[in-house]
Design a protein around this motif. Structure first.
Motif, PDB file in Angstrom:
ATOM      1  N   ILE B  40       0.860  -1.184   0.000  1.00  0.00           N
ATOM      2  CA  ILE B  40       0.000   0.000   0.000  1.00  0.00           C
ATOM      3  C   ILE B  40       0.901   1.240   0.000  1.00  0.00           C
ATOM      4  O   ILE B  40       1.786   1.365   0.853  1.00  0.00           O
ATOM      5  N   PRO B 219      -3.495   9.536   9.136  1.00  0.00           N
ATOM      6  CA  PRO B 219      -3.412   8.098   9.454  1.00  0.00           C
ATOM      7  C   PRO B 219      -4.738   7.521   9.952  1.00  0.00           C
ATOM      8  O   PRO B 219      -5.064   6.370   9.638  1.00  0.00           O
ATOM      9  N   ARG B 228      -5.097  -0.696   6.522  1.00  0.00           N
ATOM     10  CA  ARG B 228      -3.788  -1.342   6.474  1.00  0.00           C
ATOM     11  C   ARG B 228      -2.721  -0.244   6.523  1.00  0.00           C
ATOM     12  O   ARG B 228      -2.865   0.785   5.871  1.00  0.00           O
ATOM     13  N   ARG B 229      -1.641  -0.477   7.243  1.00  0.00           N
ATOM     14  CA  ARG B 229      -0.564   0.505   7.341  1.00  0.00           C
ATOM     15  C   ARG B 229       0.201   0.533   6.015  1.00  0.00           C
ATOM     16  O   ARG B 229       0.651  -0.520   5.545  1.00  0.00           O
ATOM     17  N   ARG B 245       5.122   9.122   9.477  1.00  0.00           N
ATOM     18  CA  ARG B 245       5.593   8.347  10.631  1.00  0.00           C
ATOM     19  C   ARG B 245       4.787   7.058  10.795  1.00  0.00           C
ATOM     20  O   ARG B 245       5.325   6.025  11.208  1.00  0.00           O
ATOM     21  N   TYR B 246       3.499   7.114  10.481  1.00  0.00           N
ATOM     22  CA  TYR B 246       2.672   5.903  10.553  1.00  0.00           C
ATOM     23  C   TYR B 246       3.211   4.854   9.583  1.00  0.00           C
ATOM     24  O   TYR B 246       3.385   3.677   9.935  1.00  0.00           O
ATOM     25  N   THR B 249       6.985   3.575  10.732  1.00  0.00           N
ATOM     26  CA  THR B 249       7.272   2.877  11.993  1.00  0.00           C
ATOM     27  C   THR B 249       6.627   1.496  12.099  1.00  0.00           C
ATOM     28  O   THR B 249       6.622   0.901  13.178  1.00  0.00           O
ATOM     29  N   GLY B 250       6.080   0.982  11.016  1.00  0.00           N
ATOM     30  CA  GLY B 250       5.577  -0.390  11.061  1.00  0.00           C
ATOM     31  C   GLY B 250       6.713  -1.388  10.951  1.00  0.00           C
ATOM     32  O   GLY B 250       7.865  -1.006  10.716  1.00  0.00           O
ATOM     33  N   PRO B 251       6.414  -2.678  11.089  1.00  0.00           N
ATOM     34  CA  PRO B 251       7.454  -3.704  10.954  1.00  0.00           C
ATOM     35  C   PRO B 251       7.836  -3.917   9.488  1.00  0.00           C
ATOM     36  O   PRO B 251       7.041  -3.622   8.598  1.00  0.00           O
TER      37      PRO B 251
END
Lengths: 308, 308
Positions: B40, B219, B228-229, B245-246, B249-251
């Protein structure tokens, strides 16, 4: 001509209406041709794509959530409305109404991040079974509707869910079960709050209702999320009537479909008397509004997937 | 290796970061592989996909709308804030702020149906030109970003717009200009009201603000609309920092990009001093937060499409 198409549907008026509609809108150069970008199809979820009796699946999820909370705080068992959940007290639960139940469900998720909720939802969906059918809830999805979703996508449609249920629980299984990605799921929701936790950005679920996606709110949310009037809509209750009429009354070819649960043997027969999702006005006005009624008993070869 | 990819981008750190990121997430079996459903990418619109100076395009749309209203009711010309629009009075318009301008724009659309608004927006977009560049506003879209959107989609990404601008105006051109369908546009919006007019169902635009899609709301709206991020996000102002930043900073692998308008010759150079979309905090913290800065002057071979 229909060999191999919609294999879980019996031949009849409903199946013919679908096949004829899809043939017309995909016939390039024909008078009813619709370009792919405008082939938007919206489906209700509870009672349309999976079963909603005796309760919507989200209520079973809520019941288990209340039980978990009661394990930490046994006093919950004695307090209403929680007591009613633990005791499966139908009368009390029905009296809360669809929105009341949804708001209560949301209250039990407040303070979680979206990612945490997703983990809990996936775990629950992977292990919880329907009390009557003894199948995983995700296997209480309707085989004929999965055929229809696939058939529409194979013909250039984009398929969306527009549900009164909580958007996040549906998103946790819609991709695998229906082939519908998360961004094509519209549902009831709470407001999300952006928060930084240890430098990681999270979306936190609040207690504030963002949208209860039922009745007139369904087309309004279609406007917000999709921005285009569907050319096909499918529902099963009065809560879907506004969406069906929104789809049906645009220009050009249109198809609005309404499932009638009339199959006590294979699933359950109900309409007017089912308080959480009644079918009264939509059934009485279907002919007048050009809505095609689908009889579960007559039009569906199977209800659930026999191989699951 | 990069021959033919992102042809409007100059070789350099920004282009390399993009190509490297896409190569990693699409490398099946590699440690950073991301399956297509999770690819995404979210883009701000004003200042990120098209120009936003001296005003966001939506303000020019609003100016023309005020002029139309004044043709019917000349007294509008003497009343503020309308007078400021007709006179292009920068100081007064800037003092209204981004949200104030957006709410005023929405007020001039209230009472229209979504379909009526679409017709007006299409007509305006087809004929209105930018006062400085003398091009249609839709041709003030950035060629390198269109290359990037195409390149991402060719690599299995879904591309979304997440803009502070009004969702409906963007939807009226995003499909043609960016290849982004309406359902992949998120923006500011008013509440819509379902209404039956002569038996035709319509969505009416109300005066009630539904969402001003800026800063922390971006966000949150990604959570609502996409669920979904994003793994890639692209912005150009402090209003995009929460979204960047959203995404960042996810995995797993992540790419956050920030355009710096430093090209007075080909477009315009601004950051801190542009009141409607300032770039202060995001510029100061980009290094700390792992955000890649894109210099319009250095990284883009062309700004607009030279063939349009």
């Amino acid at each position: 001509m229909t060999l191999g198409l919609l294999p879980s549907w019996n031949d009849g008026a409903a199946k013919s209406a679908i096949l004829d509609f899809v043939a017309r809108v995909t016939n390039e150069g024909g008078p009813d041709y619709v370009r792919p970008a405008e082939r938007i199809a919206t489906f209700d979820n509870d009672g349309t794509l999976w079963c909603e009796q005796p309760f919507q699946v989200q209520v079973f999820f809520l019941i288990d959530r209340v039980k978990e909370l009661a394990a930490d705080d046994p006093s919950i068992k004695e307090r209403q409305p929680f007591k009613a959940f633990i005791e499966h007290d139908h009368a009390t639960l029905h009296s809360l109404g669809k929105q009341g139940l949804m708001e209560l469900a949301f209250a039990t998720h407040a303070g979680m991040s979206e990612d945490e909720f997703y983990t809990i939802a996936r775990r629950w969906l992977a292990s919880s079974t329907h009390p009557k059918f003894g199948r995983l809830f995700t296997h209480c999805t309707y085989r004929p509707q999965k055929d229809l979703l696939e058939y529409l996508r194979a013909n250039g449609f984009k398929t969306f869910i527009v549900s009164g249920g909580g958007i996040d629980l549906i998103r946790a299984f819609a991709e695998e079960e229906y082939g519908i990605p998360r961004e094509q799921v519209v549902g009831s929701s709470v407001k999300l709050r952006f928060e930084l936790r240890d430098d990681r950005a999270e979306l936190m679920k609040t207690t504030e209702l963002n949208s209860f996606d039922d009745r007139d709110v369904k087309p309004a949310n279609i406007g917000l999320h999709i921005g285009r009037r569907p050319i096909l809509a499918f529902g099963n209750s009065d809560g879907d009537l506004a969406m069906l009429r929104y789809a049906r009354t645009g220009p050009g070819p249109r198809l609005a479909l309404l499932i009638h649960h009339d199959d006590a043997e294979r699933e359950v027969a109900y309409d007017r008397e089912f308080k959480l999702s009644p079918l009264v006005e939509a059934l009485d006005t279907a002919l007048e509004y050009g809505i095609t009624i689908v009889s579960m008993k007559r039009d569906w070869k199977s209800v659930f997937d026999p191989t699951l």
